[in-house]
Design a protein around this motif. Structure first.
Motif, mmCIF file in Angstrom:
data_model
loop_
_atom_site.group_PDB
_atom_site.id
_atom_site.type_symbol
_atom_site.label_atom_id
_atom_site.label_comp_id
_atom_site.label_asym_id
_atom_site.label_seq_id
_atom_site.Cartn_x
_atom_site.Cartn_y
_atom_site.Cartn_z
ATOM 1 N N SER A 29 27.280 38.927 -54.430
ATOM 2 C CA SER A 29 27.918 39.945 -55.274
ATOM 3 C C SER A 29 27.146 40.136 -56.577
ATOM 4 O O SER A 29 27.113 41.235 -57.132
ATOM 5 C CB SER A 29 29.399 39.628 -55.520
ATOM 6 N N THR A 30 26.487 39.083 -57.052
ATOM 7 C CA THR A 30 25.705 39.194 -58.282
ATOM 8 C C THR A 30 24.485 40.096 -58.078
ATOM 9 O O THR A 30 24.210 40.991 -58.886
ATOM 10 C CB THR A 30 25.241 37.802 -58.754
ATOM 11 N N VAL A 31 23.778 39.877 -56.976
ATOM 12 C CA VAL A 31 22.603 40.704 -56.696
ATOM 13 C C VAL A 31 23.031 42.150 -56.452
ATOM 14 O O VAL A 31 22.389 43.101 -56.913
ATOM 15 C CB VAL A 31 21.804 40.131 -55.497
ATOM 16 N N LEU A 32 24.148 42.316 -55.759
ATOM 17 C CA LEU A 32 24.647 43.670 -55.508
ATOM 18 C C LEU A 32 24.968 44.377 -56.826
ATOM 19 O O LEU A 32 24.667 45.562 -56.997
ATOM 20 C CB LEU A 32 25.885 43.595 -54.610
ATOM 21 N N ALA A 33 25.571 43.646 -57.755
ATOM 22 C CA ALA A 33 25.903 44.243 -59.055
ATOM 23 C C ALA A 33 24.626 44.718 -59.753
ATOM 24 O O ALA A 33 24.576 45.803 -60.331
ATOM 25 C CB ALA A 33 26.628 43.223 -59.927
ATOM 26 N N ALA A 34 23.569 43.905 -59.669
ATOM 27 C CA ALA A 34 22.316 44.276 -60.316
ATOM 28 C C ALA A 34 21.717 45.519 -59.651
ATOM 29 O O ALA A 34 21.240 46.432 -60.326
ATOM 30 C CB ALA A 34 21.336 43.114 -60.250
ATOM 31 N N LEU A 35 21.784 45.561 -58.321
ATOM 32 C CA LEU A 35 21.249 46.719 -57.585
ATOM 33 C C LEU A 35 22.023 47.994 -57.931
ATOM 34 O O LEU A 35 21.443 49.040 -58.226
ATOM 35 C CB LEU A 35 21.314 46.433 -56.075
ATOM 36 N N LEU A 36 23.353 47.890 -57.932
ATOM 37 C CA LEU A 36 24.171 49.071 -58.234
ATOM 38 C C LEU A 36 23.981 49.501 -59.682
ATOM 39 O O LEU A 36 23.952 50.696 -59.991
ATOM 40 C CB LEU A 36 25.645 48.778 -57.950
ATOM 41 N N GLY A 37 23.857 48.513 -60.559
ATOM 42 C CA GLY A 37 23.633 48.831 -61.972
ATOM 43 C C GLY A 37 22.370 49.664 -62.127
ATOM 44 O O GLY A 37 22.339 50.648 -62.863
ATOM 45 N N LYS A 38 21.352 49.282 -61.382
ATOM 46 C CA LYS A 38 20.087 50.008 -61.448
ATOM 47 C C LYS A 38 20.240 51.410 -60.853
ATOM 48 O O LYS A 38 19.677 52.375 -61.361
ATOM 49 C CB LYS A 38 19.033 49.214 -60.669
ATOM 50 N N ALA A 39 21.009 51.499 -59.760
ATOM 51 C CA ALA A 39 21.128 52.789 -59.069
ATOM 52 C C ALA A 39 22.041 53.763 -59.794
ATOM 53 O O ALA A 39 21.717 54.946 -59.906
ATOM 54 C CB ALA A 39 21.626 52.561 -57.640
ATOM 55 N N ILE A 40 23.179 53.301 -60.294
ATOM 56 C CA ILE A 40 24.160 54.261 -60.823
ATOM 57 C C ILE A 40 24.632 53.928 -62.227
ATOM 58 O O ILE A 40 25.527 54.592 -62.746
ATOM 59 C CB ILE A 40 25.383 54.392 -59.878
ATOM 60 N N GLY A 41 24.035 52.899 -62.851
ATOM 61 C CA GLY A 41 24.327 52.589 -64.253
ATOM 62 C C GLY A 41 25.800 52.404 -64.525
ATOM 63 O O GLY A 41 26.480 51.640 -63.832
ATOM 64 N N ASP A 42 26.315 53.106 -65.518
ATOM 65 C CA ASP A 42 27.688 52.811 -65.926
ATOM 66 C C ASP A 42 28.743 53.494 -65.065
ATOM 67 O O ASP A 42 29.921 53.474 -65.401
ATOM 68 C CB ASP A 42 27.890 53.111 -67.420
ATOM 69 N N ARG A 43 28.341 54.050 -63.913
ATOM 70 C CA ARG A 43 29.372 54.501 -62.977
ATOM 71 C C ARG A 43 29.821 53.352 -62.060
ATOM 72 O O ARG A 43 30.578 53.543 -61.127
ATOM 73 C CB ARG A 43 28.883 55.712 -62.181
ATOM 74 N N LEU A 44 29.342 52.156 -62.405
ATOM 75 C CA LEU A 44 29.778 50.955 -61.689
ATOM 76 C C LEU A 44 30.863 50.248 -62.496
ATOM 77 O O LEU A 44 30.706 50.034 -63.693
ATOM 78 C CB LEU A 44 28.586 50.002 -61.503
ATOM 79 N N THR A 45 31.982 49.919 -61.836
ATOM 80 C CA THR A 45 33.018 49.092 -62.465
ATOM 81 C C THR A 45 33.148 47.807 -61.661
ATOM 82 O O THR A 45 33.283 47.861 -60.437
ATOM 83 C CB THR A 45 34.380 49.821 -62.483
ATOM 84 N N MET A 46 33.081 46.673 -62.351
ATOM 85 C CA MET A 46 33.204 45.395 -61.648
ATOM 86 C C MET A 46 34.508 44.708 -62.050
ATOM 87 O O MET A 46 34.928 44.817 -63.199
ATOM 88 C CB MET A 46 32.038 44.486 -62.033
ATOM 89 N N ILE A 47 35.116 44.024 -61.083
ATOM 90 C CA ILE A 47 36.320 43.243 -61.404
ATOM 91 C C ILE A 47 36.018 41.777 -61.102
ATOM 92 O O ILE A 47 35.624 41.446 -59.986
ATOM 93 C CB ILE A 47 37.527 43.688 -60.552
ATOM 94 N N HIS A 48 36.166 40.937 -62.099
ATOM 95 C CA HIS A 48 36.051 39.510 -61.826
ATOM 96 C C HIS A 48 37.419 38.856 -62.016
ATOM 97 O O HIS A 48 38.020 38.939 -63.076
ATOM 98 C CB HIS A 48 35.028 38.846 -62.757
ATOM 99 N N VAL A 49 37.914 38.256 -60.942
ATOM 100 C CA VAL A 49 39.216 37.602 -61.004
ATOM 101 C C VAL A 49 38.998 36.100 -61.204
ATOM 102 O O VAL A 49 38.394 35.437 -60.363
ATOM 103 C CB VAL A 49 40.000 37.828 -59.688
#
Ligand code: XMP
Length: 429
Positions: free
Chosen positions: A147-167
């Motif tokens: 999930s960490t690598v995915l977050a980095a990939l999505l961050g690069k692809a779509i920037g702040d249109r990514l919302t992450m939830i950490h429980v």
């Protein structure tokens, strides 16, 4: 950049993933598809240079021999057949096999060796941008490698249109949630919603001793928290998941028997209002790690040991109490500190402490104590299906005994579990 591809059609072969890995090792991208893939399915995949029909012992399904679809076989692409209707098996000898596969992919198919992590990332980033458009994506961030690598990939692809939830389930290791928050807030684009749900989880788990019941409660509670939070976000259309190739292969293909169903805390409900995106689903674990390196994810987040979805709950044996959970967390922190000082954190595959619901008599400050033992587990494995025990130096065990019994409240003995898997499992529950 177009990535050239060789498809492997699974006609009951047991080594599909092995061949895919081998071709990727020669820098030609390869993926496995089910036997009933049609020519129309194939036409949707760009850059297909050739097809391997990989037959094997699982070709007989319910007494019938399965066949590749006729329209695929009629296509004008190069085919390599293994053990199919009189065709020979792929050689077991590594040199012969390498020669045969390389001749097929490079000479016959004219595939370019362009499978690199950089090209993969470029390809996926373009694909994500096209699919997501100007919509928003939600990601459940556990802090694990995928999930960490995915977050980095999505961050690069779509920037702040990514919302992450950490429980924070209250079952994480010491300082883990804080660390995830710091890293993501400081270094990654996209909003991180942090939910401290510790009390909810620990209350639900009160008095529950049976391991599977504990797992079920944790899984359900996770879904409940996630749904509550996500329902308050309106313009999110996609849900990203860090599914990787072994998750798909181990959960069973159309021919292979199911090896095990995955029991991640992040298993999300099927009827969600989101569309799923899973950009890492064709990668093996080492490739996910390489993506992380290229994307600039801090190495300590990439090179993590496996950690069970239900977290420390399965290491606080029986019914969880806050005191005993704290003893697991503190002893685990000391173990990790000592392993890293001794350089064992880079050598040992998985290591942790367990605190069972048992007490024994001891001495503390010249008085009788009645406290829990702490059990050390340190194992090596390749795929978690079997494991051997790391022979820890006696001096290290002595230092751990000294530190854990004096620094961790409620612990008066240290034990070392020397049981391999089988007959044990890696975890105690
Ligand atoms: P066992 O204890 O079955 O564990 O030998 C094999 C590997 O899987 C991890 N593990 C889990 N991972 N959810 C997970 O995501 C779980 O419920 C779970 N149970 C065990 C364990 O840490 C080991 O690496």
């Amino acid at each position: 950049m177009q990535v050239d591809k060789i498809l492997i059609i699974d006609l009951g072969g047991t080594n599909n993933a092995e061949i895919a890995r081998e071709l990727r090792h020669y820098l030609v991208y390869s993926e496995v598809h089910p036997h009933d893939m049609t020519a129309a399915d194939l036409a949707e995949i760009e850059g297909v240079r050739g097809v391997i029909i990989n037959s094997g012992p699982n070709r007989e399904v319910d007494g019938i021999l399965i066949e590749p679809s006729a329209d695929i076989m009629a296509l004008n692409v190069p085919f390599l057949h293994t053990a199919y209707d009189g065709y020979p098996k792929l050689p077991g000898n590594p040199q012969e096999r390498e020669k045969l596969l390389k001749e097929f992919i490079f000479d016959t198919c004219k595939a370019r060796p362009n499978w690199t992590i950089e090209n993969f990332l470029e390809w996926k980033i373009a694909e994500i941008r096209e699919e997501v458009g100007d919509k928003k994506v939600l990601l459940a961030l556990s802090g694990g490698v995928d999930s960490t690598v995915l977050a980095a990939l999505l961050g690069k692809a779509i920037g702040d249109r990514l919302t992450m939830i950490h429980v924070n389930t209250g079952l994480m290791r010491k300082n883990e949630s804080e660390h995830i928050r710091e890293v993501f807030d400081a270094q990654f684009p996209g909003q991180l919603i942090y939910v401290d749900a510790s009390d909810r989880f620990l209350t639900k788990l009160e008095g529950v001793a049976e391991p599977e019941a504990k797992r079920k409660i944790i899984g359900n509670e996770f879904i409940a928290v996630f749904e509550e939070i996500s329902s308050s976000l309106d313009d999110v259309e996609f849900l990203a998941q860090g599914t990787i190739y072994p998750d798909i292969i181990e959960s069973g293909t159309k021919t292979a028997k199911k090896v095990k169903s995955h029991h991640n805390v992040g298993a999300l409900p099927e009827e969600m209002r989101f569309k799923l995106i899973e950009p890492l689903k064709t990668l093996f674990k080492d490739e996910v790690r390489s993506c992380g390196h290229v994307l600039g994810v801090p190495p300590d987040l990439i090179n993590r040991q496996p950690f069970p979805g239900p977290g420390l709950a399965v290491r606080c044996i029986g019914a969880i109490t806050r005191e005993r959970l704290e003893a697991v967390r503190e002893s685990d922190a000391i173990l990790r500190e000592e392993f890293s000082k001794a350089g064992l954190d880079k050598k040992v595959w998985q290591y942790f402490t367990v605190v069972p619901d048992v007490r024994s008599t001891g001495m503390r400050n010249k008085e009788r104590s009645y406290e829990w033992p702490c059990i050390i587990r340190a194992v090596n494995s390749v795929d978690a299906m079997t494991a051997t025990v790391e022979p820890l130096p006696y001096e290290l065990l002595a230092r751990l005994t000294e530190r854990i019994t004096s620094e961790v409240k409620g612990i008066n003995r240290l034990l070392y579990d020397v049981t391999p898997k089988p007959p044990g499992t890696i975890e105690w529950e």
